[in-house]
Design a protein around this motif. Sequence first.
Motif, PDB file in Angstrom:
ATOM      1  N   SER A  68     -26.398  15.003  18.051  1.00  0.00           N
ATOM      2  CA  SER A  68     -26.284  16.156  18.202  1.00  0.00           C
ATOM      3  C   SER A  68     -25.856  16.937  19.692  1.00  0.00           C
ATOM      4  O   SER A  68     -25.403  18.048  19.552  1.00  0.00           O
ATOM      5  CB  SER A  68     -28.033  16.715  18.313  1.00  0.00           C
ATOM      6  N   GLN A  69     -25.578  15.891  20.430  1.00  0.00           N
ATOM      7  CA  GLN A  69     -24.950  16.426  21.820  1.00  0.00           C
ATOM      8  C   GLN A  69     -23.404  16.089  21.958  1.00  0.00           C
ATOM      9  O   GLN A  69     -22.851  16.509  22.917  1.00  0.00           O
ATOM     10  CB  GLN A  69     -25.546  15.862  22.906  1.00  0.00           C
ATOM     11  N   GLY A  70     -23.142  15.342  21.171  1.00  0.00           N
ATOM     12  CA  GLY A  70     -21.665  14.909  20.833  1.00  0.00           C
ATOM     13  C   GLY A  70     -21.159  13.925  21.997  1.00  0.00           C
ATOM     14  O   GLY A  70     -20.219  13.961  22.716  1.00  0.00           O
TER      15      GLY A  70
ATOM     16  N   GLY B  57     -29.346  -1.622   0.363  1.00  0.00           N
ATOM     17  CA  GLY B  57     -29.472  -0.734   1.493  1.00  0.00           C
ATOM     18  C   GLY B  57     -28.239  -0.324   2.196  1.00  0.00           C
ATOM     19  O   GLY B  57     -28.207   0.939   2.692  1.00  0.00           O
ATOM     20  N   GLY B  58     -27.168  -1.121   2.086  1.00  0.00           N
ATOM     21  CA  GLY B  58     -25.902  -0.554   2.587  1.00  0.00           C
ATOM     22  C   GLY B  58     -25.503   0.690   1.720  1.00  0.00           C
ATOM     23  O   GLY B  58     -24.754   1.411   2.040  1.00  0.00           O
ATOM     24  N   VAL B  59     -25.887   0.544   0.376  1.00  0.00           N
ATOM     25  CA  VAL B  59     -25.457   1.804  -0.548  1.00  0.00           C
ATOM     26  C   VAL B  59     -26.045   2.914  -0.066  1.00  0.00           C
ATOM     27  O   VAL B  59     -25.383   3.952   0.240  1.00  0.00           O
ATOM     28  CB  VAL B  59     -25.849   1.238  -1.982  1.00  0.00           C
ATOM     29  N   LEU B  60     -27.405   2.911   0.074  1.00  0.00           N
ATOM     30  CA  LEU B  60     -28.014   4.004   0.666  1.00  0.00           C
ATOM     31  C   LEU B  60     -27.605   4.643   2.006  1.00  0.00           C
ATOM     32  O   LEU B  60     -27.486   5.677   2.050  1.00  0.00           O
ATOM     33  CB  LEU B  60     -29.420   3.640   0.918  1.00  0.00           C
ATOM     34  N   ILE B  61     -27.009   3.753   2.930  1.00  0.00           N
ATOM     35  CA  ILE B  61     -26.737   4.016   4.488  1.00  0.00           C
ATOM     36  C   ILE B  61     -25.345   5.083   3.961  1.00  0.00           C
ATOM     37  O   ILE B  61     -25.275   6.066   4.728  1.00  0.00           O
ATOM     38  CB  ILE B  61     -26.566   3.154   5.241  1.00  0.00           C
ATOM     39  N   ASN B  62     -24.411   4.508   3.140  1.00  0.00           N
ATOM     40  CA  ASN B  62     -23.133   5.152   3.224  1.00  0.00           C
ATOM     41  C   ASN B  62     -23.345   6.468   2.188  1.00  0.00           C
ATOM     42  O   ASN B  62     -22.675   7.494   2.468  1.00  0.00           O
ATOM     43  CB  ASN B  62     -22.405   4.171   2.288  1.00  0.00           C
ATOM     44  N   LEU B  63     -24.308   6.395   1.398  1.00  0.00           N
ATOM     45  CA  LEU B  63     -24.699   7.846   0.838  1.00  0.00           C
ATOM     46  C   LEU B  63     -25.287   8.609   1.594  1.00  0.00           C
ATOM     47  O   LEU B  63     -24.852   9.941   1.402  1.00  0.00           O
ATOM     48  CB  LEU B  63     -25.644   7.412  -0.619  1.00  0.00           C
ATOM     49  N   ALA B  64     -25.921   8.306   2.537  1.00  0.00           N
ATOM     50  CA  ALA B  64     -26.536   9.257   3.514  1.00  0.00           C
ATOM     51  C   ALA B  64     -25.519   9.580   4.495  1.00  0.00           C
ATOM     52  O   ALA B  64     -25.380  11.086   4.667  1.00  0.00           O
ATOM     53  CB  ALA B  64     -27.591   8.488   4.328  1.00  0.00           C
ATOM     54  N   PHE B  65     -24.829   8.931   4.828  1.00  0.00           N
ATOM     55  CA  PHE B  65     -23.617   9.286   5.417  1.00  0.00           C
ATOM     56  C   PHE B  65     -22.652  10.417   4.919  1.00  0.00           C
ATOM     57  O   PHE B  65     -22.302  11.246   5.113  1.00  0.00           O
ATOM     58  CB  PHE B  65     -22.420   8.395   6.051  1.00  0.00           C
ATOM     59  N   ARG B  66     -22.325  10.259   3.470  1.00  0.00           N
ATOM     60  CA  ARG B  66     -21.617  10.889   2.798  1.00  0.00           C
ATOM     61  C   ARG B  66     -22.109  12.215   2.534  1.00  0.00           C
ATOM     62  O   ARG B  66     -21.472  13.416   2.646  1.00  0.00           O
ATOM     63  CB  ARG B  66     -21.628  10.497   1.638  1.00  0.00           C
ATOM     64  N   ALA B  67     -23.499  12.417   2.606  1.00  0.00           N
ATOM     65  CA  ALA B  67     -24.303  13.640   2.237  1.00  0.00           C
ATOM     66  C   ALA B  67     -24.109  14.569   3.471  1.00  0.00           C
ATOM     67  O   ALA B  67     -24.077  15.686   3.635  1.00  0.00           O
ATOM     68  CB  ALA B  67     -25.751  13.337   2.028  1.00  0.00           C
ATOM     69  N   ALA B  68     -24.259  13.540   4.772  1.00  0.00           N
ATOM     70  CA  ALA B  68     -24.440  14.282   6.096  1.00  0.00           C
ATOM     71  C   ALA B  68     -23.097  14.647   6.582  1.00  0.00           C
ATOM     72  O   ALA B  68     -23.167  15.849   7.047  1.00  0.00           O
ATOM     73  CB  ALA B  68     -24.853  13.369   7.055  1.00  0.00           C
TER      74      ALA B  68
ATOM     75  N   GLY C  57     -27.995  14.158  10.112  1.00  0.00           N
ATOM     76  CA  GLY C  57     -29.239  14.303   9.216  1.00  0.00           C
ATOM     77  C   GLY C  57     -29.401  12.897   8.768  1.00  0.00           C
ATOM     78  O   GLY C  57     -30.534  12.457   8.078  1.00  0.00           O
ATOM     79  N   ALA C  58     -28.375  12.092   8.596  1.00  0.00           N
ATOM     80  CA  ALA C  58     -28.427  10.739   7.969  1.00  0.00           C
ATOM     81  C   ALA C  58     -29.154   9.847   9.096  1.00  0.00           C
ATOM     82  O   ALA C  58     -29.999   9.138   8.633  1.00  0.00           O
ATOM     83  CB  ALA C  58     -26.912  10.018   7.915  1.00  0.00           C
ATOM     84  N   PHE C  59     -28.916  10.269  10.151  1.00  0.00           N
ATOM     85  CA  PHE C  59     -29.677   9.311  11.513  1.00  0.00           C
ATOM     86  C   PHE C  59     -31.109   9.567  11.252  1.00  0.00           C
ATOM     87  O   PHE C  59     -31.919   8.641  11.576  1.00  0.00           O
ATOM     88  CB  PHE C  59     -29.193   9.433  12.789  1.00  0.00           C
ATOM     89  N   LEU C  60     -31.547  10.841  10.863  1.00  0.00           N
ATOM     90  CA  LEU C  60     -32.976  11.098  10.892  1.00  0.00           C
ATOM     91  C   LEU C  60     -33.552  10.357   9.623  1.00  0.00           C
ATOM     92  O   LEU C  60     -34.994   9.871   9.592  1.00  0.00           O
ATOM     93  CB  LEU C  60     -33.191  12.858  10.734  1.00  0.00           C
ATOM     94  N   SER C  61     -32.882  10.622   8.749  1.00  0.00           N
ATOM     95  CA  SER C  61     -33.400   9.752   7.315  1.00  0.00           C
ATOM     96  C   SER C  61     -33.535   8.138   7.654  1.00  0.00           C
ATOM     97  O   SER C  61     -34.567   7.403   7.306  1.00  0.00           O
ATOM     98  CB  SER C  61     -32.419   9.736   6.246  1.00  0.00           C
ATOM     99  N   PHE C  62     -32.764   7.668   8.475  1.00  0.00           N
ATOM    100  CA  PHE C  62     -32.657   6.111   8.882  1.00  0.00           C
ATOM    101  C   PHE C  62     -33.971   6.086   9.755  1.00  0.00           C
ATOM    102  O   PHE C  62     -34.807   4.846   9.735  1.00  0.00           O
ATOM    103  CB  PHE C  62     -31.554   5.829   9.630  1.00  0.00           C
ATOM    104  N   LEU C  63     -34.157   7.052  10.737  1.00  0.00           N
ATOM    105  CA  LEU C  63     -35.465   7.066  11.528  1.00  0.00           C
ATOM    106  C   LEU C  63     -36.610   6.781  10.810  1.00  0.00           C
ATOM    107  O   LEU C  63     -37.627   6.071  11.114  1.00  0.00           O
ATOM    108  CB  LEU C  63     -35.279   8.044  12.357  1.00  0.00           C
TER     109      LEU C  63
END
Length: 467
Positions: free
Chosen positions: A330-332, A401-412, A422-428
């Motif tokens: 969020s802060q770059g 789980g690796g698939v889900l992580i990459n799909l989350a990154f793709r969406a974010a 958004g992806a990191f919040l879902s991982f959290l």
Amino acid sequence: MPVTTDATAHPSGDRRLERWDPEDHEFWERTGRHVARRNLLFSVLSEHVGFSVWSVWSVMVLFMTPEIGFHFTSGEKFLLVCTPTLVGALLRLPYSGWVCRFGGRNWTVAATAVLLVPTLLAAILVQRPETPFWVFLVVAAVAGVGGGNFASSMTNINAFYPERHKGWALGLNAGGGNLGVAAVQLVGLAVISVAGSTSPAYVAAVYLPVIVLVTLACALRMDNLPGLRADRDAQREAVREPHTWLISLLYVGTFGSFIGYGFAFGLVLQTQFGFSAVEAASLTFVGPLLGSLSRPVGGWLSDRFDAALVTFWTFLAMAAGTGLLVLASSQGSFRLFIGAFTVLFVLTGVGNGSTYKMIPVVFRARATSRAPGAAPGTEARWVRRITGAVIGIAGAVGALGGVLINLAFRAAYGGEAGTGTGAFLSFLAFYGLCVLVTWVVYLRAPRTRNGALAPERGAPAAVGGGA
């Protein structure tokens, strides 16, 4: 696997051992140890190359820039990275069975040789940026065969070693395979340093002679075991056990994170911070390397403390590290981002070891509760059968789980924000769920109301490894 007590281990013409009894101490010290170590060495080499081919597209996408004619979006690149992860996860269960059907040496040779296909196709395809995207997806999917090597390799080596040495052997086998993720990224960095960022074909080309040499070495030096067969009854029983799926859930959080982050990290750096191929490649290998090396640490800690306790604190730390990633994203903040990601890689390795160490502890307690008063030998046999099946299932599910992580990154990164927050919040949130499951099921209440599902705290762990 049925074994014999004849203390000889001479290979026949097809390199099938005539007798194998690793539990016989005299046989093991005189003959078995040397044969097992030789097969372990070449199994590690095969699995290592398999992991490298499985993750080769995580390097290829770093090169695929407009400079050499590629105009794929970040979402399409994440999909290229995600596809072999999915195929590799789905192949793990059949691969473990094919070892028993065709023989460990025979299947290792075949599974290594077939890696030539996705590697050669990748080397050709990345020189033709005008090729339709769906063709790239098909070729990336074929690279998923490298992910199946883990399951067949672990099944094979598990049968070579006596119970007292399985943890060490499986841990070494798995760790050597995991290092393949870091190795292919180092190859990518070397190619960029020597040939520049416009020659992605060289990354795949480097592996072509390596695959040939490893295939020949496995054919000449490995052995088939007598009487090795898949225990279908144990697999069916494992599927009905609630703990199989609870532990698989935890392994999604540890190994799924390791493989997902390992495949996506370079692309995340390019997308989040605008890194060039050389800048991304100079950092991508560090995380997978540390995650692979920290795997044995998780097993070592679990040998000395409660494996569930180690897993609990690991997920708690992963949640904290992911919180830092949310802040950095969020802060770059590049430094905070890199630091938090590095810590996460280390923790995934620790969690891989501790989660797999939980399996024999959980099912040892389950054996006691399901048949009170049963003979110790009967319990031990059931635990060995069921834990072997659970290891295979958890390994396959965890890779998803690796698939889900990459799909989350793709969406974010494909959204309006264009950041990974958004992806990191879902991982959290997922790590929070894993913390809750570990605490409620394995720590807060050592046994459930029916006394059947939770492990006995402090019981010794006997199995290591996993990928």
